[in-house]
Design a protein around this motif. Sequence first.
Motif, mmCIF file in Angstrom:
data_model
loop_
_atom_site.group_PDB
_atom_site.id
_atom_site.type_symbol
_atom_site.label_atom_id
_atom_site.label_comp_id
_atom_site.label_asym_id
_atom_site.label_seq_id
_atom_site.Cartn_x
_atom_site.Cartn_y
_atom_site.Cartn_z
ATOM 1 N N GLY A 291 7.904 8.361 3.739
ATOM 2 C CA GLY A 291 8.580 9.069 4.824
ATOM 3 C C GLY A 291 9.574 8.232 5.612
ATOM 4 O O GLY A 291 10.319 8.768 6.424
ATOM 5 N N ARG A 292 9.626 6.912 5.381
ATOM 6 C CA ARG A 292 10.591 6.042 6.069
ATOM 7 C C ARG A 292 11.821 5.852 5.199
ATOM 8 O O ARG A 292 11.724 5.667 4.004
ATOM 9 C CB ARG A 292 9.995 4.656 6.341
ATOM 10 N N ARG A 293 12.982 5.864 5.842
ATOM 11 C CA ARG A 293 14.233 5.690 5.104
ATOM 12 C C ARG A 293 14.389 4.245 4.635
ATOM 13 O O ARG A 293 13.979 3.322 5.310
ATOM 14 C CB ARG A 293 15.406 6.095 5.978
ATOM 15 N N PHE A 294 14.996 4.085 3.457
ATOM 16 C CA PHE A 294 15.321 2.754 2.954
ATOM 17 C C PHE A 294 16.714 2.770 2.357
ATOM 18 O O PHE A 294 17.232 3.809 1.969
ATOM 19 C CB PHE A 294 14.295 2.269 1.911
ATOM 20 N N LYS A 295 17.297 1.579 2.289
ATOM 21 C CA LYS A 295 18.561 1.383 1.583
ATOM 22 C C LYS A 295 18.484 0.004 0.941
ATOM 23 O O LYS A 295 18.240 -0.993 1.624
ATOM 24 C CB LYS A 295 19.754 1.463 2.523
ATOM 25 N N GLY B 93 0.792 -1.225 0.000
ATOM 26 C CA GLY B 93 0.000 0.000 0.000
ATOM 27 C C GLY B 93 0.824 1.276 0.000
ATOM 28 O O GLY B 93 0.290 2.363 0.231
ATOM 29 N N MET B 94 2.112 1.179 -0.268
ATOM 30 C CA MET B 94 2.949 2.384 -0.253
ATOM 31 C C MET B 94 2.447 3.381 -1.290
ATOM 32 O O MET B 94 1.907 3.011 -2.317
ATOM 33 C CB MET B 94 4.411 2.029 -0.454
ATOM 34 N N GLU B 95 2.617 4.650 -0.979
ATOM 35 C CA GLU B 95 2.075 5.699 -1.850
ATOM 36 C C GLU B 95 3.137 6.601 -2.453
ATOM 37 O O GLU B 95 3.047 6.969 -3.613
ATOM 38 C CB GLU B 95 1.063 6.542 -1.068
ATOM 39 N N THR B 96 4.126 6.987 -1.656
ATOM 40 C CA THR B 96 5.132 7.924 -2.153
ATOM 41 C C THR B 96 6.531 7.413 -1.870
ATOM 42 O O THR B 96 6.751 6.641 -0.926
ATOM 43 C CB THR B 96 4.991 9.318 -1.507
ATOM 44 N N TYR B 97 7.449 7.862 -2.678
ATOM 45 C CA TYR B 97 8.859 7.536 -2.451
ATOM 46 C C TYR B 97 9.723 8.640 -3.019
ATOM 47 O O TYR B 97 9.292 9.425 -3.855
ATOM 48 C CB TYR B 97 9.225 6.184 -3.085
ATOM 49 N N TRP C 157 16.940 -5.509 0.964
ATOM 50 C CA TRP C 157 16.729 -4.379 1.887
ATOM 51 C C TRP C 157 17.878 -4.426 2.873
ATOM 52 O O TRP C 157 18.136 -5.437 3.517
ATOM 53 C CB TRP C 157 15.407 -4.544 2.598
ATOM 54 N N ILE C 158 18.590 -3.335 3.024
ATOM 55 C CA ILE C 158 19.702 -3.249 3.984
ATOM 56 C C ILE C 158 19.221 -2.401 5.148
ATOM 57 O O ILE C 158 18.816 -1.265 4.974
ATOM 58 C CB ILE C 158 20.950 -2.587 3.338
ATOM 59 N N ASP C 159 19.254 -2.969 6.351
ATOM 60 C CA ASP C 159 18.784 -2.249 7.537
ATOM 61 C C ASP C 159 19.809 -1.282 8.057
ATOM 62 O O ASP C 159 20.949 -1.362 7.910
ATOM 63 C CB ASP C 159 18.406 -3.224 8.646
ATOM 64 N N MET D 282 24.334 0.722 -3.858
ATOM 65 C CA MET D 282 23.421 1.006 -2.746
ATOM 66 C C MET D 282 22.546 2.180 -3.156
ATOM 67 O O MET D 282 23.048 3.251 -3.485
ATOM 68 C CB MET D 282 24.186 1.343 -1.468
ATOM 69 N N VAL D 283 21.245 1.934 -3.160
ATOM 70 C CA VAL D 283 20.269 2.968 -3.516
ATOM 71 C C VAL D 283 19.492 3.299 -2.256
ATOM 72 O O VAL D 283 18.969 2.398 -1.596
ATOM 73 C CB VAL D 283 19.327 2.489 -4.633
ATOM 74 N N SER D 284 19.419 4.577 -1.910
ATOM 75 C CA SER D 284 18.741 4.970 -0.674
ATOM 76 C C SER D 284 17.776 6.118 -0.922
ATOM 77 O O SER D 284 17.864 6.824 -1.915
ATOM 78 C CB SER D 284 19.762 5.364 0.398
ATOM 79 N N GLY D 285 16.852 6.262 0.017
ATOM 80 C CA GLY D 285 15.857 7.326 -0.067
ATOM 81 C C GLY D 285 14.793 7.113 0.988
ATOM 82 O O GLY D 285 15.081 6.577 2.068
ATOM 83 N N THR D 286 13.559 7.508 0.661
ATOM 84 C CA THR D 286 12.451 7.326 1.593
ATOM 85 C C THR D 286 11.250 6.730 0.865
ATOM 86 O O THR D 286 11.047 6.988 -0.329
ATOM 87 C CB THR D 286 12.010 8.662 2.238
#
Length: 148
Positions: free
Chosen positions: A131-135, A100-104, A146-148, A124-128
């Motif tokens: 609103g939550r950070r991802f890598k 259900g994610m909406e934005t990134y 997914w890298i925590d 390594m690709v990172s962003g949000t």
Amino acid sequence: MRMELYATLTSKKVLIGVAVVVFLAVAGRCGLGYMFTSGEANSAKERVRRILDGMKTGGNREQAIALWKLGTLHIPGGIEAFSMAADEFDAWEAEHELVGMETYEIARAEVTAETGKLGEATVMVSGTIDGRRFKFKVVQATPIQWID
């Protein structure tokens, strides 16, 4: 007079030739390596963008699954292989609470390991996402991690 002109033109051609060889050698050492690295980062970033777009409502989920699994638009092995990949993708998506994610926003793509062959770098690709950070660890022909 003609011989002097010929000698001048010949020496200019030799100097230009030497300059071209030196330029190509320097570009090969510095510039081309940077171009490949930059290309790998852009390719990984685009792969992630297309996956995340496919996960949105109305997105191309089948394409997102194939890109997530192998970095291609087709999963070899027919419907059974695709079905297995879809199950793995669904589990990955649920595990990281992406259903259900909406934005990134993709903020950065950085090459962290190179093999010397085009298409085999680790990026390594990172962003949000919402609103939550991802890598993500992105390597061609392997599932995105997914890298925590």
